[in-house]
Design an enzyme around this catalytic site. Structure first.
Site, PDB file in Angstrom:
ATOM      1  N   ARG A 237      30.666  30.175   8.536  1.00  0.00           N
ATOM      2  CA  ARG A 237      29.922  28.917   8.416  1.00  0.00           C
ATOM      3  C   ARG A 237      30.053  28.048   9.665  1.00  0.00           C
ATOM      4  O   ARG A 237      29.397  27.016   9.785  1.00  0.00           O
ATOM      5  CB  ARG A 237      30.443  28.131   7.220  1.00  0.00           C
ATOM      6  CG  ARG A 237      30.174  28.805   5.901  1.00  0.00           C
ATOM      7  CD  ARG A 237      30.572  27.957   4.740  1.00  0.00           C
ATOM      8  NE  ARG A 237      29.831  26.706   4.678  1.00  0.00           N
ATOM      9  CZ  ARG A 237      28.557  26.618   4.315  1.00  0.00           C
ATOM     10  NH1 ARG A 237      27.892  27.694   4.001  1.00  0.00           N
ATOM     11  NH2 ARG A 237      27.958  25.453   4.269  1.00  0.00           N
TER      12      ARG A 237
ATOM     13  N   CYS B 118      32.507  32.525   2.401  1.00  0.00           N
ATOM     14  CA  CYS B 118      32.772  33.067   1.071  1.00  0.00           C
ATOM     15  C   CYS B 118      31.686  32.692   0.073  1.00  0.00           C
ATOM     16  O   CYS B 118      31.152  31.578   0.109  1.00  0.00           O
ATOM     17  CB  CYS B 118      34.117  32.535   0.577  1.00  0.00           C
ATOM     18  SG  CYS B 118      35.491  33.281   1.418  1.00  0.00           S
TER      19      CYS B 118
ATOM     20  N   LYS C 255      43.206  27.672   9.867  1.00  0.00           N
ATOM     21  CA  LYS C 255      41.862  28.236  10.085  1.00  0.00           C
ATOM     22  C   LYS C 255      40.811  27.128  10.107  1.00  0.00           C
ATOM     23  O   LYS C 255      39.928  27.121  10.960  1.00  0.00           O
ATOM     24  CB  LYS C 255      41.549  29.232   8.958  1.00  0.00           C
ATOM     25  CG  LYS C 255      40.099  29.590   8.822  1.00  0.00           C
ATOM     26  CD  LYS C 255      39.850  30.618   7.735  1.00  0.00           C
ATOM     27  CE  LYS C 255      39.522  30.036   6.370  1.00  0.00           C
ATOM     28  NZ  LYS C 255      38.211  29.424   6.214  1.00  0.00           N
ATOM     29  N   ASN C 256      40.941  26.190   9.150  1.00  0.00           N
ATOM     30  CA  ASN C 256      39.891  25.192   8.990  1.00  0.00           C
ATOM     31  C   ASN C 256      39.994  24.035   9.981  1.00  0.00           C
ATOM     32  O   ASN C 256      39.208  23.094   9.922  1.00  0.00           O
ATOM     33  CB  ASN C 256      39.861  24.693   7.543  1.00  0.00           C
ATOM     34  CG  ASN C 256      39.416  25.809   6.601  1.00  0.00           C
ATOM     35  OD1 ASN C 256      38.895  26.841   7.058  1.00  0.00           O
ATOM     36  ND2 ASN C 256      39.620  25.627   5.306  1.00  0.00           N
TER      37      ASN C 256
ATOM     38  N   VAL D 116      34.925  21.193  -6.649  1.00  0.00           N
ATOM     39  CA  VAL D 116      34.412  21.233  -5.273  1.00  0.00           C
ATOM     40  C   VAL D 116      33.336  22.312  -5.114  1.00  0.00           C
ATOM     41  O   VAL D 116      32.265  22.066  -4.546  1.00  0.00           O
ATOM     42  CB  VAL D 116      35.560  21.450  -4.267  1.00  0.00           C
ATOM     43  CG1 VAL D 116      35.029  21.500  -2.831  1.00  0.00           C
ATOM     44  CG2 VAL D 116      36.595  20.340  -4.404  1.00  0.00           C
TER      45      VAL D 116
ATOM     46  N   ASP E 146      41.117  25.298  -2.432  1.00  0.00           N
ATOM     47  CA  ASP E 146      41.644  26.560  -1.880  1.00  0.00           C
ATOM     48  C   ASP E 146      43.017  26.928  -2.459  1.00  0.00           C
ATOM     49  O   ASP E 146      43.488  28.040  -2.268  1.00  0.00           O
ATOM     50  CB  ASP E 146      41.760  26.448  -0.352  1.00  0.00           C
ATOM     51  CG  ASP E 146      40.447  26.060   0.270  1.00  0.00           C
ATOM     52  OD1 ASP E 146      39.603  26.931   0.426  1.00  0.00           O
ATOM     53  OD2 ASP E 146      40.259  24.864   0.555  1.00  0.00           O
TER      54      ASP E 146
HETATM   55  N1  EPU Z   1      27.746  20.638   0.326  1.00  0.00           N
HETATM   56  C1  EPU Z   1      26.401  20.423   0.131  1.00  0.00           C
HETATM   57  N2  EPU Z   1      25.597  20.316   1.238  1.00  0.00           N
HETATM   58  C2  EPU Z   1      26.097  20.410   2.508  1.00  0.00           C
HETATM   59  C3  EPU Z   1      27.479  20.615   2.689  1.00  0.00           C
HETATM   60  C4  EPU Z   1      28.293  20.733   1.569  1.00  0.00           C
HETATM   61  O1  EPU Z   1      25.913  20.338  -1.002  1.00  0.00           O
HETATM   62  O2  EPU Z   1      25.314  20.317   3.475  1.00  0.00           O
HETATM   63  C5  EPU Z   1      28.611  20.795  -0.864  1.00  0.00           C
HETATM   64  C6  EPU Z   1      29.174  22.228  -0.966  1.00  0.00           C
HETATM   65  O3  EPU Z   1      28.238  23.105  -1.541  1.00  0.00           O
HETATM   66  C7  EPU Z   1      30.425  22.023  -1.796  1.00  0.00           C
HETATM   67  C8  EPU Z   1      30.888  20.625  -1.360  1.00  0.00           C
HETATM   68  O4  EPU Z   1      29.774  19.994  -0.731  1.00  0.00           O
HETATM   69  O5  EPU Z   1      30.084  21.992  -3.154  1.00  0.00           O
HETATM   70  C9  EPU Z   1      32.058  20.640  -0.410  1.00  0.00           C
HETATM   71  O6  EPU Z   1      31.747  21.430   0.735  1.00  0.00           O
HETATM   72  P1  EPU Z   1      32.376  21.115   2.161  1.00  0.00           P
HETATM   73  O7  EPU Z   1      31.270  20.839   3.104  1.00  0.00           O
HETATM   74  O8  EPU Z   1      33.438  20.094   2.004  1.00  0.00           O
HETATM   75  O9  EPU Z   1      33.040  22.493   2.509  1.00  0.00           O
HETATM   76  P2  EPU Z   1      32.951  23.316   3.857  1.00  0.00           P
HETATM   77  O10 EPU Z   1      33.043  22.424   5.030  1.00  0.00           O
HETATM   78  O11 EPU Z   1      31.822  24.274   3.772  1.00  0.00           O
HETATM   79  C10 EPU Z   1      35.527  23.609   4.141  1.00  0.00           C
HETATM   80  C11 EPU Z   1      36.441  24.795   4.258  1.00  0.00           C
HETATM   81  C12 EPU Z   1      36.629  25.433   2.898  1.00  0.00           C
HETATM   82  C13 EPU Z   1      37.235  24.405   1.959  1.00  0.00           C
HETATM   83  C14 EPU Z   1      36.305  23.182   1.892  1.00  0.00           C
HETATM   84  C15 EPU Z   1      36.865  22.076   1.049  1.00  0.00           C
HETATM   85  C16 EPU Z   1      36.005  25.554   6.472  1.00  0.00           C
HETATM   86  C17 EPU Z   1      35.458  26.597   7.371  1.00  0.00           C
HETATM   87  N3  EPU Z   1      35.864  25.739   5.185  1.00  0.00           N
HETATM   88  O12 EPU Z   1      34.282  24.135   3.705  1.00  0.00           O
HETATM   89  O13 EPU Z   1      37.548  26.487   3.070  1.00  0.00           O
HETATM   90  O14 EPU Z   1      37.375  24.960   0.691  1.00  0.00           O
HETATM   91  O15 EPU Z   1      36.075  22.670   3.222  1.00  0.00           O
HETATM   92  O16 EPU Z   1      38.089  21.634   1.554  1.00  0.00           O
HETATM   93  O17 EPU Z   1      36.591  24.583   6.935  1.00  0.00           O
HETATM   94  C18 EPU Z   1      38.471  28.586   2.718  1.00  0.00           C
HETATM   95  O18 EPU Z   1      39.225  28.314   3.672  1.00  0.00           O
HETATM   96  O19 EPU Z   1      38.598  29.596   1.983  1.00  0.00           O
HETATM   97  C19 EPU Z   1      37.379  27.666   2.431  1.00  0.00           C
HETATM   98  C20 EPU Z   1      36.372  27.963   1.599  1.00  0.00           C
END
Ligand code: EPU
Length: 469
Positions: free
Chosen positions: A127, A151, A53-54, A363, A341
């Site tokens: 997102r 989520c 998915k990601n 995280v 995850d």
């Molecule tokens: N963060 C910030 N500011 C930002 C972006 C992120 O403070 O502008 C913080 C977040 O709040 C969090 C941390 O940085 O505390 C990590 O967030 P990250 O940006 O790495 O996560 P994401 O890109 O939003 C993706 C996956 C998540 C997975 C995380 C970590 C997707 C669509 N989502 O999220 O997947 O947990 O990376 O590997 O790719 C899931 O599949 O259930 C899921 C939540």
């Protein structure tokens, strides 16, 4: 890079996720929103996992950058894919079935600005829309992004994304219903250092830098396997990207990119979830398509808890080899650490382990929302604000309940529980499958966001349940 003072927060309504749950499920053939599960049967059999998915959702966005059509293979039928497909179609991308089941052809030749109503229809659902910014600015000179969803596992701001886009030269205007962007002087390569190795912000840089003028240097990048596979795709399209040591990525912008053909990396989060289900239910599941390299860290912990696995060319067999499960101390982290995850599904096996386990979530600041239901079912789990069992993390001084202490073994008993988020939802399914008696799990449509055909897979593995609604 300095974070924004007024962080733009996800505008997730209190119940947006819940309201969406049924439509998520309906999109992938789930009629009701509730499952009644009679626990106690081991899950046994073989299932297949498709593309991650990601990765898949981001690969679909990358197709926007090409001047010719792309073909993506192993695309799972999950509602997050359907949301991204809808958004691409709203921007004039023709999305059709590809050359084999589970493949998509994405033709971006006639990309155009979308109508507000077509974009707004996807508000609060995912997102991924934030990643459309760079490609749309390159293609159209402007972008409008609806309020984001995803989520509710923390605040999930997008300050890094907006700061990155501004550095490339984008003009960002926050509006009531979303974010409008333009690039009056085009986008130019830049130097970025992320405050935290964010997966999404790293993808934002990649998808913007590949067509920006000049060189971009990204420090403190995320290096998750899904990001490496996105880099593979961008290289196939004509991009020049170097991954250096110490989380540094350099991108030389190019004038044009072509379409790609790519088979997506398997979904290691789904594979880990079924592995956790096998262990917790005393079962034996062969996860076709799972590979060792991307799961090394998970496999180590799985073995320490008392699980067994056999690596095959076409997948991994996960099983409970007998004997008591053992407690562990887990600290979630960015890759190559233990993924955030993975912790939620594994916690159910930890309630069966003989001793005290600790999960320190570093995280997301609020990823233990799923635990209340487990306590109601008989688990002994306490959540703490302190950083337990490892190193102090950025949440330690900020009053977030982000460490869990799980005392086992406890026997779970059936209850009526409600799915709070995607991975927590899968964890609730496992809890109900292991519990004594009957459980009703509601809001299960959310699980369809990231688990393809999970109802069919549960049936194949011998779970005893009825769908309601
Ligand atoms: N963060 C910030 N500011 C930002 C972006 C992120 O403070 O502008 C913080 C977040 O709040 C969090 C941390 O940085 O505390 C990590 O967030 P990250 O940006 O790495 O996560 P994401 O890109 O939003 C993706 C996956 C998540 C997975 C995380 C970590 C997707 C669509 N989502 O999220 O997947 O947990 O990376 O590997 O790719 C899931 O599949 O259930 C899921 C939540």
């Amino acid at each position: 890079m300095v974070g924004e003072n007024n962080q733009v927060r996800e505008n997730v309504q209190e119940n947006a996720e819940r309201g969406n749950a049924q439509s998520h499920g309906a999109n992938v053939g789930l009629v009701g929103d509730k499952i009644t599960i009679r626990g106690g049967r081991p899950l046994v059999g073989r299932i297949e996992v498709k593309g991650a998915k990601n990765l898949v959702t981001k690969a679909m966005v990358a197709a926007l950058l090409g001047e010719t059509p792309s073909i993506l293979r192993d695309v799972p039928n999950i509602s997050d894919v359907r949301i991204v497909r809808g958004l691409l179609e709203a921007h004039g991308v023709k999305v059709t079935e590809g050359d084999e089941p589970g493949s998509l052809q994405l033709d971006p030749v006639d990309v155009e600005s979308a109508h507000y109503a077509d974009i707004d229809a996807h508000a609060g659902s995912s997102r991924i829309p934030i990643l459309f910014c760079g490609p749309l600015l390159h293609r159209l000179g402007e972008a409008f992004i609806p309020d984001l969803g995803g989520c509710r596992i923390g605040d999930r701001p997008i300050d890094y994304h907006l700061e990155v886009l501004r550095k490339f030269g984008a003009v960002v205007e926050k509006q009531e219903s979303g974010i409008r962007m333009s690039a009056p002087n085009g986008l130019k390569g830049t130097k970025v250092e992320l405050p935290y190795p964010s997966v999404g912000a790293t993808e934002q840089v990649l998808l913007t830098a590949v067509r920006a003028e000049g060189i971009t240097e990204l420090k403190n990048a995320a290096i998750e396997p899904e990001i490496m596979d996105l880099i593979n795709i961008l290289q196939k399209m004509g991009a020049i990207i170097t991954v250096d040591t110490d989380r540094v990525i350099r991108i030389e912008g190019v004038d044009s990119l072509q379409g790609y053909q790519h088979r997506a990396l398997f979904d290691r989060n789904e594979a880990a979830s079924w592995a956790a289900a096998a262990l917790a239910t005393d079962g034996d599941i062969f996860v076709g398509g799972a590979k060792q390299a991307e799961m090394l860290t998970f496999l180590n912990v799985f073995r320490k808890v008392g699980g067994a696995f056999d690596i095959h060319d076409d997948g991994i067999r996960f099983y409970h080899p007998g004997g008591d499960l053992k407690p562990v101390i887990i600290e979630t982290d960015v890759h190559p650490g233990f993924m955030t995850d993975w912790q939620q599904p594994l916690v159910i096996a930890l309630t069966h382990a003989h001793g005290v386990s600790i999960v320190h979530e570093t995280v997301y600041e609020q990823r233990f929302g799923f635990v209340d239901a487990l306590v109601e079912m008989g688990a002994t789990i306490q959540i703490h604000r302190e950083c337990l069992g490892g190193h102090p993390c950025r949440f330690g001084q900020r009053n977030f309940n982000h460490s869990a202490v799980i005392a086992g073994p406890t026997k779970l008993v059936g209850a009526d529980i409600e799915v709070p988020d995607l991975r927590g939802g899968f964890s609730h399914l496992i809890a109900a499958l292991t519990a004594e008696g009957t459980s009703t799990v509601s809001n299960v449509g959310i699980i369809s966001r990231g688990y393809e055909n999970f109802i069919t897979k549960l049936r194949l593995l011998g779970a005893d349940f009825d769908l309601e609604g």
